[in-house]
Every structure is written in structure tokens, then in C-alpha cells.
Design a protein around this motif. Structure first.
Motif, PDB file in Angstrom:
ATOM      1  N   MET A   1       1.011  -0.651   0.063  1.00  0.00           N
ATOM      2  CA  MET A   1      -0.286   0.018  -0.038  1.00  0.00           C
ATOM      3  C   MET A   1       0.973   0.867   0.510  1.00  0.00           C
ATOM      4  O   MET A   1       0.342   2.173  -0.021  1.00  0.00           O
ATOM      5  CB  MET A   1      -0.502  -0.188   1.182  1.00  0.00           C
ATOM      6  N   LEU A   2       2.025   1.417   0.754  1.00  0.00           N
ATOM      7  CA  LEU A   2       2.963   2.424   1.170  1.00  0.00           C
ATOM      8  C   LEU A   2       3.500   2.535  -0.358  1.00  0.00           C
ATOM      9  O   LEU A   2       3.642   3.492  -0.895  1.00  0.00           O
ATOM     10  CB  LEU A   2       3.608   1.993   1.607  1.00  0.00           C
ATOM     11  N   LYS A   3       3.542   1.714  -1.121  1.00  0.00           N
ATOM     12  CA  LYS A   3       4.470   1.775  -2.610  1.00  0.00           C
ATOM     13  C   LYS A   3       3.684   2.520  -3.082  1.00  0.00           C
ATOM     14  O   LYS A   3       3.830   3.487  -4.363  1.00  0.00           O
ATOM     15  CB  LYS A   3       4.524   0.184  -3.273  1.00  0.00           C
ATOM     16  N   VAL A   4       1.795   2.313  -3.786  1.00  0.00           N
ATOM     17  CA  VAL A   4       0.645   2.288  -4.475  1.00  0.00           C
ATOM     18  C   VAL A   4       0.498   4.055  -3.451  1.00  0.00           C
ATOM     19  O   VAL A   4       1.046   4.851  -4.670  1.00  0.00           O
ATOM     20  CB  VAL A   4      -0.347   2.132  -4.080  1.00  0.00           C
ATOM     21  N   LEU A   5       0.989   4.474  -3.022  1.00  0.00           N
ATOM     22  CA  LEU A   5       0.786   5.774  -2.054  1.00  0.00           C
ATOM     23  C   LEU A   5       2.214   6.412  -2.706  1.00  0.00           C
ATOM     24  O   LEU A   5       1.901   8.023  -2.970  1.00  0.00           O
ATOM     25  CB  LEU A   5       0.907   6.130  -0.634  1.00  0.00           C
ATOM     26  N   ALA A   6       3.232   5.865  -2.602  1.00  0.00           N
ATOM     27  CA  ALA A   6       4.845   6.349  -3.773  1.00  0.00           C
ATOM     28  C   ALA A   6       4.320   6.901  -4.556  1.00  0.00           C
ATOM     29  O   ALA A   6       4.403   7.850  -5.465  1.00  0.00           O
ATOM     30  CB  ALA A   6       5.600   5.820  -2.806  1.00  0.00           C
ATOM     31  N   PHE A   7       3.849   6.088  -5.216  1.00  0.00           N
ATOM     32  CA  PHE A   7       4.172   6.215  -6.924  1.00  0.00           C
ATOM     33  C   PHE A   7       2.704   7.197  -7.267  1.00  0.00           C
ATOM     34  O   PHE A   7       2.952   8.303  -7.864  1.00  0.00           O
ATOM     35  CB  PHE A   7       3.455   4.660  -7.450  1.00  0.00           C
ATOM     36  N   ILE A   8       1.794   7.347  -6.146  1.00  0.00           N
ATOM     37  CA  ILE A   8       0.681   8.197  -6.476  1.00  0.00           C
ATOM     38  C   ILE A   8       1.451   9.862  -6.436  1.00  0.00           C
ATOM     39  O   ILE A   8       1.664  10.711  -7.389  1.00  0.00           O
ATOM     40  CB  ILE A   8      -0.497   8.113  -6.090  1.00  0.00           C
ATOM     41  N   TYR A   9       2.141  10.258  -5.270  1.00  0.00           N
ATOM     42  CA  TYR A   9       2.556  11.504  -5.132  1.00  0.00           C
ATOM     43  C   TYR A   9       3.428  11.645  -5.810  1.00  0.00           C
ATOM     44  O   TYR A   9       4.145  13.147  -6.957  1.00  0.00           O
ATOM     45  CB  TYR A   9       3.309  11.007  -3.593  1.00  0.00           C
ATOM     46  N   GLY A  10       4.574  10.201  -6.521  1.00  0.00           N
ATOM     47  CA  GLY A  10       5.264  10.884  -8.009  1.00  0.00           C
ATOM     48  C   GLY A  10       4.734  11.443  -8.706  1.00  0.00           C
ATOM     49  O   GLY A  10       5.667  12.066  -9.462  1.00  0.00           O
ATOM     50  N   ILE A  11       3.738  10.348  -8.947  1.00  0.00           N
ATOM     51  CA  ILE A  11       2.914  11.377 -10.420  1.00  0.00           C
ATOM     52  C   ILE A  11       2.251  12.703  -9.911  1.00  0.00           C
ATOM     53  O   ILE A  11       3.063  13.481 -11.034  1.00  0.00           O
ATOM     54  CB  ILE A  11       1.855  10.205 -10.365  1.00  0.00           C
ATOM     55  N   TRP A  12       2.125  13.041  -8.817  1.00  0.00           N
ATOM     56  CA  TRP A  12       1.795  14.457  -8.783  1.00  0.00           C
ATOM     57  C   TRP A  12       2.273  15.662  -8.639  1.00  0.00           C
ATOM     58  O   TRP A  12       2.388  16.654  -9.208  1.00  0.00           O
ATOM     59  CB  TRP A  12       1.039  13.667  -7.317  1.00  0.00           C
ATOM     60  N   ASN A  13       4.194  14.910  -8.453  1.00  0.00           N
ATOM     61  CA  ASN A  13       4.563  15.459  -8.374  1.00  0.00           C
ATOM     62  C   ASN A  13       6.048  15.920  -9.628  1.00  0.00           C
ATOM     63  O   ASN A  13       6.772  16.909  -9.418  1.00  0.00           O
ATOM     64  CB  ASN A  13       5.836  16.190  -7.256  1.00  0.00           C
ATOM     65  N   LEU A  14       5.357  14.838 -10.531  1.00  0.00           N
ATOM     66  CA  LEU A  14       6.974  14.704 -12.038  1.00  0.00           C
ATOM     67  C   LEU A  14       7.104  15.927 -12.923  1.00  0.00           C
ATOM     68  O   LEU A  14       8.090  16.189 -12.750  1.00  0.00           O
ATOM     69  CB  LEU A  14       6.383  13.550 -12.597  1.00  0.00           C
ATOM     70  N   ASN A  15       6.067  16.342 -12.717  1.00  0.00           N
ATOM     71  CA  ASN A  15       6.785  17.608 -14.139  1.00  0.00           C
ATOM     72  C   ASN A  15       7.039  18.607 -13.410  1.00  0.00           C
ATOM     73  O   ASN A  15       8.348  19.391 -13.963  1.00  0.00           O
ATOM     74  CB  ASN A  15       5.030  18.266 -14.463  1.00  0.00           C
ATOM     75  N   SER A  16       7.210  18.833 -12.231  1.00  0.00           N
ATOM     76  CA  SER A  16       7.841  19.822 -11.226  1.00  0.00           C
ATOM     77  C   SER A  16       9.246  19.383 -10.942  1.00  0.00           C
ATOM     78  O   SER A  16      10.651  19.892 -11.671  1.00  0.00           O
ATOM     79  CB  SER A  16       7.680  20.019  -9.829  1.00  0.00           C
ATOM     80  N   ARG A  17       9.405  18.075 -11.190  1.00  0.00           N
ATOM     81  CA  ARG A  17      10.682  17.440 -11.051  1.00  0.00           C
ATOM     82  C   ARG A  17      11.582  17.535 -11.915  1.00  0.00           C
ATOM     83  O   ARG A  17      12.909  17.502 -12.183  1.00  0.00           O
ATOM     84  CB  ARG A  17      10.711  16.228  -9.829  1.00  0.00           C
ATOM     85  N   LEU A  18      10.363  16.919 -13.574  1.00  0.00           N
ATOM     86  CA  LEU A  18      11.157  16.926 -14.891  1.00  0.00           C
ATOM     87  C   LEU A  18      11.473  18.411 -15.107  1.00  0.00           C
ATOM     88  O   LEU A  18      13.378  18.866 -15.729  1.00  0.00           O
ATOM     89  CB  LEU A  18      10.620  16.548 -15.550  1.00  0.00           C
ATOM     90  N   THR A  19      10.808  19.430 -14.692  1.00  0.00           N
ATOM     91  CA  THR A  19      11.586  20.520 -14.901  1.00  0.00           C
ATOM     92  C   THR A  19      12.833  21.349 -14.531  1.00  0.00           C
ATOM     93  O   THR A  19      13.420  21.825 -14.533  1.00  0.00           O
ATOM     94  CB  THR A  19       9.972  21.929 -14.749  1.00  0.00           C
ATOM     95  N   GLU A  20      12.359  20.864 -13.034  1.00  0.00           N
ATOM     96  CA  GLU A  20      14.209  21.279 -12.119  1.00  0.00           C
ATOM     97  C   GLU A  20      15.729  20.547 -12.727  1.00  0.00           C
ATOM     98  O   GLU A  20      16.210  20.510 -13.050  1.00  0.00           O
ATOM     99  CB  GLU A  20      13.741  20.593 -10.747  1.00  0.00           C
ATOM    100  N   GLU A  21      15.060  18.858 -13.362  1.00  0.00           N
ATOM    101  CA  GLU A  21      16.338  18.303 -13.914  1.00  0.00           C
ATOM    102  C   GLU A  21      16.411  19.167 -14.822  1.00  0.00           C
ATOM    103  O   GLU A  21      17.374  18.857 -15.443  1.00  0.00           O
ATOM    104  CB  GLU A  21      14.688  16.710 -13.872  1.00  0.00           C
TER     105      GLU A  21
END
Length: 156
Positions: A1-21
């Protein structure tokens, strides 16, 4: 369950992390880009006039396996070896890029088949081929003829 929540959080912040990268990549003078080609996507490392393909495999929760042998040679200029220093640089930059996707990143150092391996296999099978510019190996077989041919693919 924790892995699924981390996945959802990762998708939520993907664009900002890609922009920073992307800002880091511009500052360091290279780029990593993913190109969608039909159902497949390809990842390219570009530095100046040179380009290397990066083979990466995603799981359904965005864990990534990076096949390091895929960028041992440049694709532009085709077939030129990547130096040990450049390899280490590309490897660390690719890992940092794929970490943006929010999953775990691991590397696989297995040796991948080369163009020479593929050419040897089609020659051994008696399949005619031609090598096109850019390292493309073009061959085709007729499935009915291959079924009939002694020693053909289906008779092994």
C-alpha cells in the motif's frame, strides 16, 4: 500500500521534478529526452553533436532498470566508443533523470546483443539482409517460405 501511495505522490510531482532536472541539464550542457514512437518510447542522452541511446525498462509503479551496456557506444557518431569517463558521467546523469519518475532506479550491467551478433544470427539462419546507414540492419522473411525451408526458424 505504501508503494502505491508513493507512486501517486510521484506522479503528482513529476512535472516539477522534470522541470528542475531540465534546468540542471541546461546548466551542465547536455539533455536527456524521451521520445514516444508508437507504443514504444526511447531515451536519448545528447551532449553537443553526440548522442547515445539509453535502454530503460519501467515497471507499472515507475521503478526503472537502466541497461548500462546500451550506452557504451555513441549512436551519433555511430559506433564510436564512449570513454570510461563519459560512461560514468552518462550513467550518473541517467540515474538522476530516471529518479524524477518517483520509483526506484537500478542498473543492469548485462551485455546486450550487438549489431554484429544480430548479423551473425541472420547469416547463420540463411536470411538475406542489408545494412543501411546509421547501423540499421534490414531483413525480411516470408512466414510461409520460412515454415517450408529446411533449417528454417520454425524447424529448429
Amino acid at each position: 500500500m505504501l508503494k502505491v501511495l508513493a507512486f501517486i505522490y510521484g506522479i503528482w510531482n513529476l512535472n516539477s521534478r522534470l522541470t528542475e532536472e531540465e534546468h540542471c541539464q541546461v546548466a551542465e550542457g547536455y539533455s536527456i529526452r524521451r521520445v514516444q514512437e508508437g507504443p514504444e518510447s526511447c531515451t536519448y542522452y545528447v551532449e553537443g553533436e553526440r548522442e547515445a541511446s539509453i535502454l530503460a525498462e519501467f515497471s507499472y509503479l515507475n521503478d526503472v532498470v537502466v541497461y548500462t551496456d546500451s550506452f557504451r557506444k555513441w549512436t551519433k557518431p555511430y559506433g564510436e566508443p564512449v570513454s570510461d569517463f563519459e560512461f560514468a558521467k552518462i550513467r550518473s546523469r541517467a540515474i538522476r533523470y530516471f529518479e524524477c519518475w518517483g520509483g526506484e532506479v537500478s542498473t543492469n550491467d548485462m551485455t546486450l546483443k550487438s549489431d554484429d551478433d544480430l548479423k551473425a544470427e541472420v547469416e547463420q539462419a540463411g536470411i538475406p539482409y542489408e545494412e543501411l546507414p546509421g547501423g540499421v540492419i534490414h531483413y525480411s522473411i516470408d512466414i510461409d517460405e520460412e515454415r517450408k525451408r529446411k533449417g528454417g526458424f520454425f524447424n529448429q
